[in-house]
Scaffold this motif. Structure first.
Motif, PDB file in Angstrom:
ATOM      1  N   PRO A  26     -47.718  90.360 -48.202  1.00 38.52           N
ATOM      2  CA  PRO A  26     -47.860  90.733 -49.729  1.00 38.52           C
ATOM      3  C   PRO A  26     -48.632  89.484 -50.420  1.00 38.52           C
ATOM      4  CG  PRO A  26     -45.604  90.679 -48.940  1.00 38.52           C
ATOM      5  CD  PRO A  26     -46.458  90.493 -47.993  1.00 38.52           C
ATOM      6  N   PRO A  27     -49.382  89.708 -51.457  1.00 37.14           N
ATOM      7  CA  PRO A  27     -49.913  88.642 -52.151  1.00 37.14           C
ATOM      8  C   PRO A  27     -48.823  88.254 -53.506  1.00 37.14           C
ATOM      9  CG  PRO A  27     -51.089  90.667 -52.701  1.00 37.14           C
ATOM     10  CD  PRO A  27     -50.212  91.208 -51.709  1.00 37.14           C
ATOM     11  N   VAL A  28     -47.769  88.699 -53.326  1.00 35.98           N
ATOM     12  CA  VAL A  28     -46.756  88.469 -54.509  1.00 35.98           C
ATOM     13  C   VAL A  28     -45.491  87.622 -54.039  1.00 35.98           C
ATOM     14  CG1 VAL A  28     -47.310  90.715 -55.648  1.00 35.98           C
ATOM     15  CG2 VAL A  28     -45.652  90.541 -53.828  1.00 35.98           C
ATOM     16  N   ASN A  29     -46.240  86.528 -53.542  1.00 29.42           N
ATOM     17  CA  ASN A  29     -45.069  85.529 -52.895  1.00 29.42           C
ATOM     18  C   ASN A  29     -44.849  84.365 -53.832  1.00 29.42           C
ATOM     19  OD1 ASN A  29     -47.583  84.333 -52.337  1.00 29.42           O
ATOM     20  ND2 ASN A  29     -46.759  84.177 -50.153  1.00 29.42           N
ATOM     21  N   VAL A  30     -45.332  84.405 -55.115  1.00 31.25           N
ATOM     22  CA  VAL A  30     -45.103  83.301 -56.096  1.00 31.25           C
ATOM     23  C   VAL A  30     -44.574  83.861 -57.466  1.00 31.25           C
ATOM     24  CG1 VAL A  30     -46.365  81.391 -57.545  1.00 31.25           C
ATOM     25  CG2 VAL A  30     -47.048  82.068 -55.180  1.00 31.25           C
ATOM     26  N   ALA A  31     -43.539  82.946 -57.717  1.00 34.48           N
ATOM     27  CA  ALA A  31     -42.923  83.491 -59.137  1.00 34.48           C
ATOM     28  C   ALA A  31     -42.681  82.172 -59.808  1.00 34.48           C
ATOM     29  CB  ALA A  31     -41.748  83.829 -58.974  1.00 34.48           C
ATOM     30  N   ILE A  32     -42.863  82.034 -61.361  1.00 37.09           N
ATOM     31  CA  ILE A  32     -42.576  80.784 -62.092  1.00 37.09           C
ATOM     32  C   ILE A  32     -41.581  81.220 -62.994  1.00 37.09           C
ATOM     33  CG2 ILE A  32     -43.519  79.342 -63.665  1.00 37.09           C
ATOM     34  CD1 ILE A  32     -46.253  79.734 -62.338  1.00 37.09           C
ATOM     35  N   ASP A  33     -40.414  80.625 -63.250  1.00 36.82           N
ATOM     36  CA  ASP A  33     -39.404  80.914 -64.109  1.00 36.82           C
ATOM     37  C   ASP A  33     -39.904  80.982 -65.529  1.00 36.82           C
ATOM     38  OD1 ASP A  33     -37.473  78.441 -65.537  1.00 36.82           O
ATOM     39  OD2 ASP A  33     -39.335  78.073 -64.584  1.00 36.82           O
ATOM     40  N   LYS A  37     -40.308  75.512 -65.712  1.00 33.87           N
ATOM     41  CA  LYS A  37     -39.642  74.321 -64.906  1.00 33.87           C
ATOM     42  C   LYS A  37     -39.711  74.507 -63.427  1.00 33.87           C
ATOM     43  CE  LYS A  37     -36.441  73.350 -68.671  1.00 33.87           C
ATOM     44  NZ  LYS A  37     -35.084  73.314 -68.993  1.00 33.87           N
ATOM     45  N   ILE A  38     -39.479  75.836 -62.956  1.00 38.90           N
ATOM     46  CA  ILE A  38     -39.786  75.792 -61.410  1.00 38.90           C
ATOM     47  C   ILE A  38     -40.636  76.899 -60.967  1.00 38.90           C
ATOM     48  CG2 ILE A  38     -37.542  74.729 -61.016  1.00 38.90           C
ATOM     49  CD1 ILE A  38     -36.292  77.402 -60.210  1.00 38.90           C
ATOM     50  N   ALA A  39     -41.369  76.881 -59.840  1.00 41.01           N
ATOM     51  CA  ALA A  39     -41.995  77.871 -59.263  1.00 41.01           C
ATOM     52  C   ALA A  39     -41.176  78.251 -57.811  1.00 41.01           C
ATOM     53  CB  ALA A  39     -43.166  77.468 -58.948  1.00 41.01           C
ATOM     54  N   LEU A  40     -41.091  79.399 -57.237  1.00 37.41           N
ATOM     55  CA  LEU A  40     -40.659  79.943 -56.171  1.00 37.41           C
ATOM     56  C   LEU A  40     -41.742  80.138 -55.093  1.00 37.41           C
ATOM     57  CD1 LEU A  40     -37.388  81.840 -57.293  1.00 37.41           C
ATOM     58  CD2 LEU A  40     -37.604  79.304 -56.414  1.00 37.41           C
ATOM     59  N   VAL A  62     -38.028  79.975 -48.637  1.00 44.34           N
ATOM     60  CA  VAL A  62     -38.445  79.980 -49.920  1.00 44.34           C
ATOM     61  C   VAL A  62     -38.510  78.441 -50.358  1.00 44.34           C
ATOM     62  CG1 VAL A  62     -37.884  80.668 -52.167  1.00 44.34           C
ATOM     63  CG2 VAL A  62     -37.176  82.336 -50.432  1.00 44.34           C
ATOM     64  N   TYR A  63     -39.643  78.183 -51.080  1.00 39.98           N
ATOM     65  CA  TYR A  63     -40.065  76.912 -51.416  1.00 39.98           C
ATOM     66  C   TYR A  63     -39.444  76.605 -52.949  1.00 39.98           C
ATOM     67  CZ  TYR A  63     -42.341  76.403 -46.958  1.00 39.98           C
ATOM     68  OH  TYR A  63     -42.473  76.286 -45.694  1.00 39.98           O
ATOM     69  N   VAL A  64     -38.906  75.752 -53.459  1.00 42.84           N
ATOM     70  CA  VAL A  64     -38.650  75.595 -54.931  1.00 42.84           C
ATOM     71  C   VAL A  64     -39.514  74.513 -55.365  1.00 42.84           C
ATOM     72  CG1 VAL A  64     -36.905  75.338 -56.695  1.00 42.84           C
ATOM     73  CG2 VAL A  64     -36.156  76.409 -54.640  1.00 42.84           C
ATOM     74  N   ILE A  65     -40.212  74.769 -56.157  1.00 39.98           N
ATOM     75  CA  ILE A  65     -41.165  73.438 -56.534  1.00 39.98           C
ATOM     76  C   ILE A  65     -40.920  73.143 -58.119  1.00 39.98           C
ATOM     77  CG2 ILE A  65     -43.663  73.038 -57.141  1.00 39.98           C
ATOM     78  CD1 ILE A  65     -44.499  75.153 -55.195  1.00 39.98           C
ATOM     79  N   ASP A  66     -40.605  71.982 -58.447  1.00 35.46           N
ATOM     80  CA  ASP A  66     -40.298  71.541 -59.545  1.00 35.46           C
ATOM     81  C   ASP A  66     -41.545  71.075 -60.392  1.00 35.46           C
ATOM     82  OD1 ASP A  66     -39.373  69.895 -61.813  1.00 35.46           O
ATOM     83  OD2 ASP A  66     -38.525  68.074 -60.572  1.00 35.46           O
ATOM     84  N   LEU A  67     -41.826  71.937 -61.365  1.00 34.69           N
ATOM     85  CA  LEU A  67     -43.111  72.075 -62.182  1.00 34.69           C
ATOM     86  C   LEU A  67     -43.025  70.627 -63.373  1.00 34.69           C
ATOM     87  CD1 LEU A  67     -43.866  75.745 -62.379  1.00 34.69           C
ATOM     88  CD2 LEU A  67     -44.803  73.997 -60.822  1.00 34.69           C
ATOM     89  N   LYS A  68     -41.623  70.024 -63.570  1.00 30.55           N
ATOM     90  CA  LYS A  68     -41.871  69.117 -64.498  1.00 30.55           C
ATOM     91  C   LYS A  68     -41.918  67.790 -63.941  1.00 30.55           C
ATOM     92  CE  LYS A  68     -41.180  71.858 -68.050  1.00 30.55           C
ATOM     93  NZ  LYS A  68     -42.332  71.893 -68.883  1.00 30.55           N
ATOM     94  N   PRO A  72     -45.973  67.726 -59.580  1.00 32.43           N
ATOM     95  CA  PRO A  72     -45.132  68.576 -59.175  1.00 32.43           C
ATOM     96  C   PRO A  72     -44.649  68.365 -57.503  1.00 32.43           C
ATOM     97  CG  PRO A  72     -46.991  69.584 -60.364  1.00 32.43           C
ATOM     98  CD  PRO A  72     -47.149  68.328 -60.310  1.00 32.43           C
ATOM     99  N   SER A  73     -43.367  68.689 -57.400  1.00 36.04           N
ATOM    100  CA  SER A  73     -43.059  68.474 -55.872  1.00 36.04           C
ATOM    101  C   SER A  73     -42.099  69.528 -55.594  1.00 36.04           C
ATOM    102  CB  SER A  73     -42.206  67.044 -55.932  1.00 36.04           C
ATOM    103  OG  SER A  73     -41.211  67.062 -56.600  1.00 36.04           O
ATOM    104  N   SER A  74     -41.907  69.498 -54.263  1.00 35.03           N
ATOM    105  CA  SER A  74     -40.867  70.431 -53.440  1.00 35.03           C
ATOM    106  C   SER A  74     -40.450  69.606 -52.142  1.00 35.03           C
ATOM    107  CB  SER A  74     -41.742  71.864 -53.062  1.00 35.03           C
ATOM    108  OG  SER A  74     -40.893  72.418 -52.505  1.00 35.03           O
ATOM    109  N   PRO A  75     -38.893  69.624 -52.361  1.00 35.63           N
ATOM    110  CA  PRO A  75     -38.395  69.237 -51.077  1.00 35.63           C
ATOM    111  C   PRO A  75     -38.365  70.301 -49.958  1.00 35.63           C
ATOM    112  CG  PRO A  75     -36.772  70.469 -52.492  1.00 35.63           C
ATOM    113  CD  PRO A  75     -38.137  70.413 -53.149  1.00 35.63           C
TER     114      PRO A  75
END
Length: 77
Positions: A26-33, A37-40, A62-68, A72-75
Motif C-alpha cells: 500500500p502507498p499509505v506507509n508514511v505519516a507525519i504528526d 516533529k516526527i514522521a513514521l 516502523v521507522y521514526v524520523i526526527d524531522l526537527k 532529519p534523522s532516524s535511528p
C-alpha cells in the motif's frame, strides 16, 4: 529522501535516509504528526531469498524520523 517544501516552487532535499522500504504494497506507509516533529514510515513487505527464489511476506518495521533534527534523522528500527 526527505524534501523541504517550505518553498513549494523550489523544493530541496533535506536528507537522504537509508531506510529499508518496499515499493510493493500500500502507498499509505508514511505519516507525519500534526506538530511536524516526527514522521513514521512503515515497511509493509519483506523480501527474502530462498535458494534462487525471492519470497514476499509481511514486514513489521516502523521507522521514526526526527524531522526537527538538522538534517532529519532516524535511528535503526
Amino acid at each position: 529522501m526527505i524534501l523541504d517544501l517550505a518553498d513549494p516552487e523550489n523544493p530541496r532535499m533535506a536528507a537522504n535516509l537509508p531506510l529499508k522500504n518496499s515499493v510493493v504494497g500500500p502507498p499509505v506507509n508514511v505519516a507525519i504528526d500534526p506538530t511536524n516533529k516526527i514522521a513514521l514510515v512503515a515497511d509493509s513487505i519483506d523480501v527474502t531469498k530462498e535458494g534462487d527464489t525471492l519470497r514476499w511476506g509481511p514486514d513489521n518495521k516502523v521507522y521514526v524520523i526526527d524531522l526537527k533534527a538538522d538534517p532529519p534523522s532516524s535511528p535503526e528500527p
